[in-house]
Each structure stands twice: as C-alpha cells, then as structure tokens.
Design an enzyme around this catalytic site. Structure first.
Site, PDB file in Angstrom:
ATOM      1  N   ASP A  31      -0.880  -6.228  -1.950  1.00 22.77           N
ATOM      2  CA  ASP A  31      -1.415  -5.223  -2.867  1.00 22.77           C
ATOM      3  C   ASP A  31      -0.959  -5.419  -4.310  1.00 22.77           C
ATOM      4  O   ASP A  31      -1.589  -4.894  -5.229  1.00 22.77           O
ATOM      5  CB  ASP A  31      -1.040  -3.820  -2.389  1.00 22.77           C
ATOM      6  CG  ASP A  31      -1.893  -3.386  -1.200  1.00 22.77           C
ATOM      7  OD1 ASP A  31      -2.951  -3.990  -0.989  1.00 22.77           O
ATOM      8  OD2 ASP A  31      -1.494  -2.454  -0.490  1.00 22.77           O
ATOM      9  N   TYR A  65      -4.891   3.642   0.614  1.00 19.67           N
ATOM     10  CA  TYR A  65      -3.491   4.053   0.600  1.00 19.67           C
ATOM     11  C   TYR A  65      -3.006   4.419  -0.792  1.00 19.67           C
ATOM     12  O   TYR A  65      -3.454   3.853  -1.798  1.00 19.67           O
ATOM     13  CB  TYR A  65      -2.590   2.932   1.144  1.00 19.67           C
ATOM     14  CG  TYR A  65      -2.255   3.066   2.615  1.00 19.67           C
ATOM     15  CD1 TYR A  65      -1.359   4.036   3.058  1.00 19.67           C
ATOM     16  CD2 TYR A  65      -2.835   2.227   3.556  1.00 19.67           C
ATOM     17  CE1 TYR A  65      -1.046   4.163   4.400  1.00 19.67           C
ATOM     18  CE2 TYR A  65      -2.539   2.346   4.915  1.00 19.67           C
ATOM     19  CZ  TYR A  65      -1.637   3.313   5.328  1.00 19.67           C
ATOM     20  OH  TYR A  65      -1.339   3.453   6.666  1.00 19.67           O
TER      21      TYR A  65
END
Length: 634
Positions: A295, A379
């Site tokens: 990420d 998320y």
C-alpha cells in the site's frame, strides 16, 4: 526558466511549498530527460545528506526535489532530481524494474475501461447484473507471479467488481465472485477475462451510516491552549523536539527526534517512518489469491492521506498541519489538515503512597500524539506516533475500514475464509508494516544487542532454583541481525552507544520492544510474495546507514519480480557494530475475519515501543510538578 523568488533561509528539512513543487515538476517535464507528456507519479523533498543536516549552522544548503515520472509510450519510470530555486536538472535515473505507484487518473480510467468491455458486460449479465452504472470496479495492483502476462512489460491491473444498491451503499456487501479482469493500464485493453463459476451476488444490505445510539458529549479542554509549538515543521513539546513532514509514499515522516535534558539536546532517532507495508491474502479463490498490496509502494500512503476533521478523527486542543501533493500534470495543491498534533492524558505516570508518613505523591502521564490517516481502497490505516514524558516513544497503527469480501453460495463455506454473513466471507489475510528507524542515539555510532530472559539451572549459583537472568548478544553483522520476536523469552533489542556512558558506567541505550506480536509472512518460502516482500519474513533487520536504502522492498515494488530492498542490501553481510545504524522493524496483524468485522471493522492495533534503558541516569520525569489544582494527598 521559472525560478522561485523571495526565498528565506529555512531548515534543510522544511516541508515543500506549493511553489517549490510546481517549479520542480515543470522543470522535470521540460528537462529533456523524459518525454514532455510524461505523467507525474509524485514528487518529494530530496533530503540533504544526513551529515550536512546534523551539522547545519544556518547556512543555506542546496534544496532539491525528487520527481518520479512515468512515460506511457515506452513504459519507463524515472526519478529526476531537480535543484531549487532555478529548477535545474541535477540527475535522472531510469528504473530498471518495477512500476511507479498507481495514479488517480489511472484508477478512474481503468474502472471505465472494464465497465465498457463487452466480455465483462456479458459475464455480469450471467449473474443478473446489467446496469453498469451500478457496478464498482476496484483496479488492484497486479502484483507479479512470474506468469507469462507478468513478463510482457505491460503496466497491469487486476480488477474485481461489486454492485451498488444505490447512492451511499456499501459495495463490498455485494461482490461479483469469480470474475477478474486483467487490464493494461496504459492502453485500456482487457488482456485477460477470467470468468468462473457463477455464485449469486449477495443482496443483504451492508450500510454503516445509519447509527442512532448516542453517548453523552466528551469534551477535552486546555484553557491555556496546547502545550506544544509547531513552526515550519519544527515541533517542540515538553522535553521533546523533532521535525514533522508528509511524504507521498511513506506518509508521516519524523526527523531529528531529540530529548532535551536541561541545556543538553540529546539525539535519539534521526529519521523515523513507515518504509513499506504488505497486505497478503491467504485465499486460493479466483478473486483473491493474487491480492498482495504494497500500500505504500503500489499506491502511496501520503497520497491517500485524509483531510482530518476536528471531533471526528482528532479530539481535543488540536493543531493541524497541511501537506503539499501534486497531480499527474504536476499541479500542486494543499491537503488541509493532513497531520494531527495534540496532547492526551495517559493515566498515572508514577505514584507512591508512603505508609509511614501517610503522604502520597502522584504525577499524571501525558503524551504528545502526531498522526495521520490514509484510505487505501477499502481499508483505513491510522499511523500514530506517541511521545511520553519519561522518554518513551511508541508507534501504533490503527486498522479499520471494510474487509475484503467473498460471495459464498447459500449453505456452503469458503476455504481460507470465514463467514461474516450467511452468504459473505472475509478471506484470511495479514497486514504487515515495516518501519525504518535511522538511529542516532547520543550520536551516530550505535550497536544492537539482543536481550532475552533466561532461566538459571539449579546449582551452586542458584541454590534455591529461583534465579533468572538476562542474556545479551551483540548482533555483529547484517546476517546475525535478521531476527524474530520471541515473546515467550521476553526478547527485545537494545540499541546502545558505547561511546556515551550513564551514571552507572554502562553505555546509554534504548530498547526496541515488540508489541502485539504476531506471525510474520505466512506464505510459503517459495511463493512469489515471499520473494517480493522478503522484509516481512523477519521482525528485525539491521543495516549500516546508506542514504539510498530507504524502502524495504525497493523504490518501485509495483509489479517488481522480487529480491529488491533488504534482501539485496543485506547480501553483503556488512558489519553493524559501532556505526551509523538503521533498524527495520516489521509489526503486523493476522486477520481471521469475524462477523463483528462487518460492515465496518472496529479498530485493530499493532506497533512497537522504543523505551529508554539506561539512556537517563534516573527517572527523567521525576522533576514534574504536581498537577495544578490537583488534590493528590490523602
């Protein structure tokens, strides 16, 4: 040539301004080193040499910016260094492997390309989905598995889809299972359409925005205002001083963390940040087996930072710091309230009741909080750094948001996933965060010992069988310093400066203490992700400082075949004793989803603690005055 005017002398690590970012991006595109139509993936301050910053006397240092570009026509990624204020090209390095982070314009264009593909539309129709405007496409990083498509040099996305039941709906409640599109991000071409067994799209609602239960208001008031100051990135609070900035990939970066002891400013950490993270999925199903998101490197945590809201993301007497980001054209904009700084009460710091004198002394703990929150797809990740009055530093990640979901046929279960509703499962997965700690404990010559509790065998030295001790082992080389946490042994790692001694004649030290210890990467050693995210196979790595070694999986992990970063650097097995050291610590959580994790997951925590261990001659918070207006005596 465009130049920056009215430049005053700022600290060498002061955050980039909009003007500086604009000049650097324009200069990069006009430099001749890349095509003028290249896209800007991101730009960031090119930090001056560590030695020059530590010895800075107020004389201006060269100020430079790193601009990362991508040229679609030839599929080339480049890192250009631009000098300010003139905008001169200092250097240009073309990446040998990997891809730059995904850009917002690609995310939007990729989704539209998939929706418009006739094969994808036909596959949706088989599942009763015909309204393409109600289909949400998530174009994931493609990863790299050594498959033929991975070796074609394309810039790829692997895309999955969900159905929206209306405005504001939670699309992750309605996944379209067994349907994956491999897309060329540059051309918009569907390279592969994987259409498997039809499983009904779950239709149960998954909204999370309609809560009605109220609690009594909670107010945190500081009538005299905050007890800290912030000036152009320089943060001072109580005994602590440090510098704060936002990097587009790493997110929050802290520099020159020092503890002020009287007239003495004592360095502890030169640079601290998240280096990289990986979210590997453990499911073998069509929609999930390939999900391995870096990420930071694949997307950019700073690029995904939220604009924080008072009373929602942060509570109390808040000071917000803004951050400058650029779009794909190199046009800068200020992200308001990107970083939150505030103080929190943290219970009792120390206390003693003297039974003989019937007196009590107690001091309350307070901590400084520096934080930001990034949203990456489904998320949210909150990154929090805490500074305590007793010299402790803590890093904590708060994970929340929406889990990845998998549609399950009625009455069945899914392997390597847990049901969260009767027809929806959450695949097993991990979140592993690698933090880079460029240590400078009373100076740059440091060493690391591994310390653990040990039983003493019964015998002359332990006649009653009750003795135990602590063993301490010097980690002398990079190979020796690749370590695992061992909570059953109370294992921690002690960073020492042999050239600086405390009052009892021992080297000053801080200890790195694992918290929320969980397993490292659970994939097989030969799996593609184990090679690409090798940093996540150990809790601790130690390397000698090298300014070029910044990211645990290399500069461009997106579609990289693996082997970059820590495994490549540590292959030399360099010595790590009494030298300028960097510690790389991997914290994380292994997530076996629960029904309680849906439709939005309550916060889960992971992190580590840096705690003084002989750095001070006594409790450094012993000089705190009693709480003003408090009544702590019996």
């Amino acid at each position: 040539m465009t130049t920056i005017s009215n430049i005053s002398v700022r600290h060498p690590l002061a955050p980039l301004t909009e003007e500086e970012a604009a000049v650097a991006c324009r200069a990069a595109l006009a430099s001749g080193a890349v095509d003028p139509g290249a896209r800007i993936a991101y730009c960031a301050l090119a930090e001056p040499a560590k030695r020059a910053v530590l010895g800075w006397d107020g004389t201006p240092l060269p100020r430079e910016v790193t601009v990362v570009t991508y040229e679609k026509k030839i599929g080339r990624t480049s890192m250009l260094t631009i000098g300010l204020p003139e905008g001169a090209l200092v250097s240009c390095v073309h990446a040998a492997a990997g891809q730059p982070p995904i850009m917002l314009e690609e995310w939007l264009a990729n989704a539209e390309s998939v929706r418009n593909d006739p094969g994808f539309q036909a596959a949706c129709a088989k599942r009763g989905v015909t309204d393409m405007s109600a289909v949400q496409i998530d174009p994931w990083p493609a990863s790299n598995f050594g498959l033929p498509v991975d070796g074609e040099g394309r810039r790829l996305a692997r895309c999955v889809a969900y159905v929206l039941d209306g405005p504001g709906d939670n699309a992750y409640a309605h996944p379209i299972e067994n349907l994956v599109v491999v897309l060329d991000r540059d051309t918009g071409e569907v390279v592969e359409l994987q259409d498997g067994e039809v499983i009904p799209v779950p239709r149960a609602p998954g909204r999370y925005d309609s809560g009605t239960r109220e609690l009594a208001p909670l107010q945190i008031v500081q009538p005299d205002g905050p007890g800290f100051t912030v000036d152009d990135g320089a943060l001072r609070w109580g005994p602590w001083q440090l510098r704060v900035s936002m990097h587009p990939i790493e997110g929050l970066v802290l520099h020159e963390i020092c503890y002020v002891e009287g007239e003495r400013v004592r360095p502890v950490v030169y640079r601290a940040s998240l280096s990289e993270m990986i979210v590997p999925y453990g499911s073998t199903s069509m929609n999930h087996w390939w999900k391995n998101a870096f990420d930071a490197g694949d997307v950019g945590l700073g690029k995904m930072a939220n604009a924080l809201e008072l009373g929602c993301d942060c509570l109390g007497e808040i000071v917000y710091l803004d951050a400058v980001m650029v779009d794909e054209d190199g046009v800068p904009a200020t992200l308001r309230n990107a970083i939150c700084v505030h103080e929190e009460d943290h219970g009792i710091l120390w206390k003693h009741f003297d039974m003989m004198a019937a007196t009590s002394e107690v001091r309350r703990s307070r901590r400084l909080v520096v934080s930001f929150i990034a949203t990456v797809g489904n998320y949210e990740y909150g990154f929090f750094w805490y500074f305590f009055l007793d010299g402790t530093i803590q890093a904590e990640v708060k994970l929340t948001g929406i889990i990845q979901t998998q549609a399950v046929a009625p009455g069945s279960a899914a392997p390597y996933a847990n049901l969260v509703t009767p027809d929806l499962a959450g695949p097993h997965h991990q979140h592993l965060f690698n933090f880079r700690l460029d240590m400078c404990l009373d100076g740059p010559r440091n060493s690391v010992y591994e310390v653990e509790a040990a039983r003493v065998p019964p015998g002359p030295d332990n006649p009653y069988g009750n003795a135990f001790t602590a063993t301490s082992t010097l980690l002398a080389t990079e190979a020796e310093a690749q370590r695992m946490a061992a909570p059953e042994k109370g294992r921690y790692w002690k960073i020492v400066n042999h050239g600086s001694r405390n009052a009892v004649g021992e080297p000053v030290a801080f200890k790195l203490m694992p918290t929320h210890v969980g397993p490292v990467l659970l994939a097989d050693d030969e799996a593609a992700i184990s090679k690409r995210a090798a940093f996540a196979t150990k809790h601790l790595w130690v390397t000698p400082f090298d300014a070029e070694e910044r990211r645990a999986a290399g500069d461009f992990p997106n579609q990289h075949p693996g082997g970059a970063g820590l495994p490549a650097w540590t292959a030399a097995n360099r010595p790590v004793v009494d030298t300028d050291l960097v510690l790389w610590y991997t914290a994380g959580t292994t997530h076996f989803c629960r029904p309680e994790d849906f439709p939005v997951m309550p916060v889960e925590y992971t992190g580590f603690t840096l705690k003084p261990a002989g750095f001070f001659d006594r409790n450094p918070a012993i000089d705190l005055a009693p709480t003003r207006g408090g009544h702590c005596h019996p």
